[in-house]
Design an enzyme around this catalytic site. Sequence first.
Site, PDB file in Angstrom:
ATOM      1  N   GLU A 119      -3.800   0.458   0.352  1.00 25.37           N
ATOM      2  CA  GLU A 119      -4.636  -0.317  -0.200  1.00 25.37           C
ATOM      3  C   GLU A 119      -5.671  -0.002  -1.405  1.00 25.37           C
ATOM      4  O   GLU A 119      -6.596  -0.902  -1.083  1.00 25.37           O
ATOM      5  CB  GLU A 119      -5.064  -1.674   0.863  1.00 25.37           C
ATOM      6  CG  GLU A 119      -4.198  -2.752   1.349  1.00 25.37           C
ATOM      7  CD  GLU A 119      -4.332  -3.929   2.010  1.00 25.37           C
ATOM      8  OE1 GLU A 119      -5.260  -4.100   2.262  1.00 25.37           O
ATOM      9  OE2 GLU A 119      -2.881  -4.537   2.769  1.00 25.37           O
TER      10      GLU A 119
ATOM     11  N   GLU B  63       3.324  -3.159   4.799  1.00 23.49           N
ATOM     12  CA  GLU B  63       2.894  -4.500   6.440  1.00 23.49           C
ATOM     13  C   GLU B  63       3.294  -5.446   5.821  1.00 23.49           C
ATOM     14  O   GLU B  63       3.400  -6.079   4.406  1.00 23.49           O
ATOM     15  CB  GLU B  63       1.263  -4.145   5.583  1.00 23.49           C
ATOM     16  CG  GLU B  63       0.643  -3.175   6.558  1.00 23.49           C
ATOM     17  CD  GLU B  63      -1.158  -3.152   6.266  1.00 23.49           C
ATOM     18  OE1 GLU B  63      -1.930  -4.166   6.269  1.00 23.49           O
ATOM     19  OE2 GLU B  63      -1.579  -2.299   5.601  1.00 23.49           O
TER      20      GLU B  63
HETATM   21  C1  GAL Z   1      -4.172  -5.270   5.446  1.00 28.00           C
HETATM   22  C2  GAL Z   1      -5.160  -4.028   5.594  1.00 28.00           C
HETATM   23  C3  GAL Z   1      -4.433  -3.344   7.159  1.00 28.00           C
HETATM   24  C4  GAL Z   1      -5.461  -4.979   7.802  1.00 28.00           C
HETATM   25  C5  GAL Z   1      -4.434  -6.099   7.272  1.00 28.00           C
HETATM   26  C6  GAL Z   1      -4.823  -7.727   8.502  1.00 28.00           C
HETATM   27  O1  GAL Z   1      -4.717  -5.794   4.278  1.00 28.00           O
HETATM   28  O2  GAL Z   1      -4.149  -3.230   4.970  1.00 28.00           O
HETATM   29  O3  GAL Z   1      -5.138  -2.294   7.484  1.00 28.00           O
HETATM   30  O4  GAL Z   1      -6.368  -4.831   7.560  1.00 28.00           O
HETATM   31  O5  GAL Z   1      -4.881  -6.356   6.127  1.00 28.00           O
HETATM   32  O6  GAL Z   1      -3.621  -8.401   8.150  1.00 28.00           O
END
Ligand code: GAL
Length: 844
Positions: A438, A514
């Site tokens: 990100e 993710e």
């Molecule tokens: C994402 C981020 C992660 C964590 C996650 C929580 O956007 O890459 O490191 O913060 O959100 O939902």
Amino acid sequence: MVLWKIKCLYSRDNELMNKLKSLRIHVLIIFLTGIITSCSEPGERKRLSFNEDWRFSKGVESEAYLSSFDDSLWRKLNVPHDWAIEGPFDKSYDTRTGALPVSGTAWYRKHFIIDAEKEGQSITLEFDGVMNNAEVFINGIKAASRPFGYIGFEVNLTPHIKFGEENIIAVKVAPEELSSRWYPGAGIYRNVWLEIKDPVHVAHWGTYITTPDVSDEQASVSIETTIDNSSNLSGKYSLKTFVIDSSGVIVATARSKVNFLKQEDAVLSQSVVVQKPVKWDLDNPYLYNTRSVLYRNGSIIDTYESSFGIRTIEYSSENGFLLNGRQERFKGVCLHHDLGPLGAAVNYRATERQLQIMKSMGVNAIRTSHNPPSPEQLELCDKLGIMVQVEAFDCWKEGKVENGYNKYWDEWHERDLRDMIKRDRNHPSVVMWSIGNEIKEQRMKSGGAMAAHLVDICHEEDPTRPVTAGFNSYPACINNGLADAVDLVGFNYKPTQYDKVLSQHPDWMVYGAETSSCVSSRGVYHLPVENYDRHTSLQVSSYDIISPPWAYPPDFETYAQETMPRSLGEFVWTGFDYIGEPTPYNGRDNETHGKWGGDWPSRSSYFGTVDLCGFPKDRYFYYQSIWTEEAMVHILPHWNWEDSEHKLIPVFCYTNCDEAELFLNDRSLGRKVMGEDKTEIPAEFIWWKKTETTWESPYRLRWDVVYEPGELKVVAYKDGKIMAEKRQLTAGKPSQIALVPDKTIIEADGYDLSFITVRVEDENGNICPLADDLIQFKIEGPAEIAAVGNGNAATTEPFIADYRKAFNGLCLLIVKSKKGERGLVGIEATSKYLRTAQLELVTK
Ligand code: GAL
């Protein structure tokens, strides 16, 4: 013919190996001032743990780098050490980093002697990682510095060592506040090694082993070896590389002459063939070793070992990802590097346990979010058969926090990225490199060019693996060319876009870098089933439907993956709860000057499929039902609702069987069919452009049950046959403690651990799902309490203590051996209203 040749090589080379063994030396490290000595042939490399007998002080000591500095009153300790986990929790610290003291200045000093006989040898220290802003001094002279806390580095002590006299290493560690989005730990938190070797030797991370052609019949193995010749000692050099299978048999040998050009390093390429290779795979993670033996004028001057595996990986937009020619989807989880109550200090057993728990959930891959992992984590993934995406950065030049890595970007990013790949590229478990998570440059014009530059670095260091990144800014990351620059496009929380992206970019390979970010507290159930409500308890309901606004309950991603065969799979956020980032209780407030901490004392994450102690939450079973084949079934919630105002209890079931039937006190409440009897999930989300407020999940079954105490039982069927059962029993009053260790015998090495689950039970041995009794521990014998925990994300009870409250019936006691002390360890757990429990462990 071929067999004969191998046999000859084997017997001849085994003689050599025996000779090598007989040259083994004894090394003495004497406490306080360690005298490092040997009676070996000069020239044989020694790699020694340099973890013991450091002195530590927290605070600014401007003279502490000097040899003459008096550290006699400083605290004595061994590393790996994480000072922040010692606490205390405090509201004035950032709750995103766990409300623990992760910043400040501290010094570590160690006194040691290198035997006078070693004069002329090369003396180096290898730090596997220091968190962070490390400066290393030897005898008052600065020898190295490294701002990035997640990368290892070597320090050449040779010019400054006084052989036969006392030497002093001083390490300044100075992490700044607001430098991380999660708990980083603080200090020399990874292992330290001392190496004594010939001035001409295999370089640090000096072998690169690839397997360009692999078939069932044979594998060609290429070994590129870098030889460090900074000394320019003259002579005739040659290198022999042995390939050794896991039973110790030499299966191939390569020999080369080494021609040095002045004081330059030499890079040698060798190639051998291994017949009938055993391939590294998920269920048979078979490893080979290379032993590189360097000679000068016919005498051995250095040996260097590297572990590797023989396997193929292929990626294509048609077939997705193939491991050894077989299609595999990534059933992955993201993991931060902390080890729960033990903090960030590396521990082999704790890392192994984490990975074993993940594997038992069905995980076949991890993403080391968002930084290079410990060497131990990769070693264990190699051994356990888990694939890895090794990630380099959470930010590039544009920062996310005030004092983030962006401050060091210009000077250090290339070195850190190259070093990460050099360090990790022999691991068969590593199947892709990630250049970032990100990163803000997704929304900037410069993003595409920056990505191309980083991808080039990765390809230069390792052309055998693809490069990826995790994107959350859609479609910005596509519009600025960033997504096009990487080999694999990872999306964070974009299950509804995969289809569209693939139809617009038919040659891309995409996956969920993710996914989900569902939040829950183990054993907590709020009724009625709700979506994202905040509670004064600072807990989150475990019906597995609550996710922050950018994320989704797990079912959505499962659906997206199933309906889109071209996805490479997913990496769930996260496998384990981690310290810091306590979403959704991460409000800011005035008292903390706008820092996070408005929901005090919530201080660690709720994202895990298991809690901070490794105790499964319900979501663990959700993924098990999606990712594993062996019949399983799970029901939630617990069955102790006698004091609740709610009498109609929603019961959810996860199973990988076809059907399930629920029984309450032996009365059937009906059978339901997976996939057909869908469960409505209340969640606000945008599903293919339409804003929806509910979704029918085919991945869970639901019954609404009029509460009646007793036994709730679920039976799962496949093809009409009973395959699995699970019960939730109404527990009686808490009356006893039970101690359940994962190991009753541990190594007396000062590192090994026993993880003891502490259960609060009723008279009949049923777990009491609401119990929160305070439990006191006593330990006698050759072991100590390493940490305690209970998985409650909103408590400031210390992790380093001899007591802990149960959280929903459970807490965890972690016991560590003492080096060299063998015998019986007695453990006792007491609590005011509960029957005492005792346990014996053995350290050997
Ligand atoms: C994402 C981020 C992660 C964590 C996650 C929580 O956007 O890459 O490191 O913060 O959100 O939902």
